[in-house]
Enzyme design. Structure first.
Site, mmCIF file in Angstrom:
data_model
loop_
_atom_site.group_PDB
_atom_site.id
_atom_site.type_symbol
_atom_site.label_atom_id
_atom_site.label_comp_id
_atom_site.label_asym_id
_atom_site.label_seq_id
_atom_site.Cartn_x
_atom_site.Cartn_y
_atom_site.Cartn_z
ATOM 1 C CB CYS A 167 86.551 48.699 76.135
ATOM 2 S SG CYS A 167 87.158 47.577 77.413
ATOM 3 C CG HIS A 307 82.186 52.757 77.380
ATOM 4 N ND1 HIS A 307 82.379 51.753 76.457
ATOM 5 C CD2 HIS A 307 83.145 52.580 78.335
ATOM 6 C CE1 HIS A 307 83.400 51.001 76.828
ATOM 7 N NE2 HIS A 307 83.880 51.476 77.963
ATOM 8 C CD GLU A 318 79.681 57.024 78.572
ATOM 9 O OE1 GLU A 318 79.300 56.920 77.394
ATOM 10 O OE2 GLU A 318 79.710 56.061 79.377
ATOM 11 C CE LYS A 338 80.253 48.310 77.737
ATOM 12 N NZ LYS A 338 79.847 49.375 76.803
ATOM 13 C CG HIS A 343 82.818 46.095 79.381
ATOM 14 N ND1 HIS A 343 82.856 46.240 78.016
ATOM 15 C CD2 HIS A 343 83.671 47.056 79.876
ATOM 16 C CE1 HIS A 343 83.667 47.217 77.688
ATOM 17 N NE2 HIS A 343 84.170 47.729 78.807
ATOM 18 C CG PHE A 402 91.775 49.721 80.384
ATOM 19 C CD1 PHE A 402 90.750 50.426 80.985
ATOM 20 C CD2 PHE A 402 92.189 48.541 80.983
ATOM 21 C CE1 PHE A 402 90.151 49.994 82.142
ATOM 22 C CE2 PHE A 402 91.598 48.076 82.155
ATOM 23 C CZ PHE A 402 90.573 48.803 82.735
#
Length: 416
Positions: A167, A307, A318, A338, A343, A402
């Site tokens: 991502c 994010h 985060e 998002k 996403h 990831f």
């Protein structure tokens, strides 16, 4: 070359095909009005899946952007990338010809590449045998084919590559594209990301990881970053491409300058294949170094595009990483788009970069929609549920992936 000053890099065009719109005005209007792109999955029969919702790109016809023969031989993620790149070039009023094509490159990231093609062709292999597999299987599947097709369609012969970092892919593409221009390897880079992962295998796989929201009865508000009731992200699809250009090149052709890319940094958690490091150290490092590379301090950042995936782990960690990077007293307003786009995986950072540039243009902060129940572990100013007018000079945008990939980019208002 190492002793030469690095060139400034500016944004002169943008294009996006997203779940909330396929023009800049449509996308911005959705961000301001809270119009969600999430609904029941239509791209396949999702009966029996834990999560039956997604953020899809509606009304997209690849034949509007490619000839029908090429479109049939391209996976959806390639089609979306070509459309976004063409739109961005048109927006930048950039002509690509024999005089400049060797100095125009393409860097487009994707997390899963042609997963729709892979699922279909592997099913063909299993049910009908190897002789029935399409000869276009591999070129439709390879994640570098978005950048490859864009170069072919537009005739861009400069540096060409794909970034694959889950991502964080699109953010890496923008950052590395910026560095190519800074060091003189190209004058223009078409940088961004593309993803078309609303597929049975993708949704089943993320379901198995317990990563997706299962609010199937309320899809429009299922993505709720930083909310205490969040239960996972909503998988999305789409593409966005930015035209990055050396400042002097943009000035020489009289281009309209939308923003400047002033900072970029990347780091690794080196912790876990899917979970972010609990201490947030890797993300905090990327943020701090990006701000420093822009020649700024934490107090100069006016807004953070998070994010903000709407997963329990990401949003909490985060948030803590932001405090770690900025200190308790310097954290600016934060939000995640998002909540509306879902996403977009490897394309997320590009769509969010588009939103950041438009934020600089319009001087309005896009809010975090659907944030109704504050999470005590997420205690920042998340611009809840209403746009906010602000003086915005510098924006930090985060993308985390990831594998422990962390990318932060600073977009700044252009000043001569």
């Amino acid at each position: 070359m190492d002793n030469l000053p690095k060139r400034r890099v500016v944004v002169t065009g943008m294009g996006g095909f997203t779940p909330i719109g396929s023009t800049i005005d449509e996308i911005w209007s959705a961000l301001m009005d809270g119009r969600s792109g999430t609904g029941p999955i239509t791209r396949f029969d999702a009966a029996g899946f834990d999560s039956r919702i997604a953020a899809e790109v509606g009304g997209f016809d690849p034949r509007d952007h490619m000839n029908p023969k090429d479109a049939r031989r391209a996976d959806r993620f390639i089609q979306l990338a070509v459309a976004a790149a063409q739109t961005a070039v048109d927006h930048a009023e950039l002509s690509i010809d024999d005089g400049n094509r060797g100095r125009i490159g393409v860097v487009i990231g994707s997390a899963l590449g042609g997963i729709e093609t892979a699922e279909r062709e592997l099913n063909t292999l299993a049910t009908r045998g190897p002789q029935r597999v399409s000869p276009f299987f591999i070129p439709m599947y390879l994640a570098d084919m978005a950048s490859g097709y864009v170069a072919i369609e537009l005739g861009a012969k400069g540096p060409n590559l794909a970034t694959l970092s889950a991502c964080a892919s699109a953010a890496h593409a923008i950052g590395e594209g910026t560095e190519m221009i800074r060091r003189g390897a190209a004058d223009v880079i078409l940088a961004g990301g593309s993803e078309a992962a609303v597929t049975p295998g993708s949704v089943a796989g993320f379901n198995a990881l317990k990563a997706l929201s299962t609010r199937n009865d309320e899809p429009e508000t299922a993505s709720r970053p930083f909310d205490a009731t969040r239960d996972g992200f909503v998988v999305g699809e789409g593409s966005a491409v930015l035209v990055l250009e050396a400042l002097e090149h943009a000035q020489s052709r009289g281009a309209r300058i939308l923003a400047e890319v002033t900072g970029y940094a990347a780091s690794a958690d080196a912790y876990h294949i899917t979970q972010p490091s609990p201490d947030g150290g890797g993300a905090a490092t990327a943020m701090a170094v990006a701000v420093e590379s822009a020649g700024l301090t934490a107090s100069d950042i006016d807004y953070i595009n998070a994010h903000g995936t709407s997963t329990p782990f990401n949003d909490r960690i985060e948030s803590a990483a932001i405090v770690q990077a900025f200190g308790d007293t310097n954290v600016p307003p934060v939000s995640s788009i998002k909540a509306l786009t879902g996403h977009l995986l490897g394309a997320a950072g590009a769509v969010e970069a588009l939103a950041c540039v438009e934020t600089l243009q319009r001087q309005i902060l896009p809010p975090t929609w659907h944030l109704e129940t504050p999470d005590p572990d997420c205690s920042l100013d998340y611009v809840r549920n209403e746009p906010r007018a602000a003086t915005v000079r510098h924006i930090l945008s985060n993308s985390l992936g990831f594998g422990g990939h962390n990318v932060s980019i600073v977009f700044s208002a252009y000043n001569e």
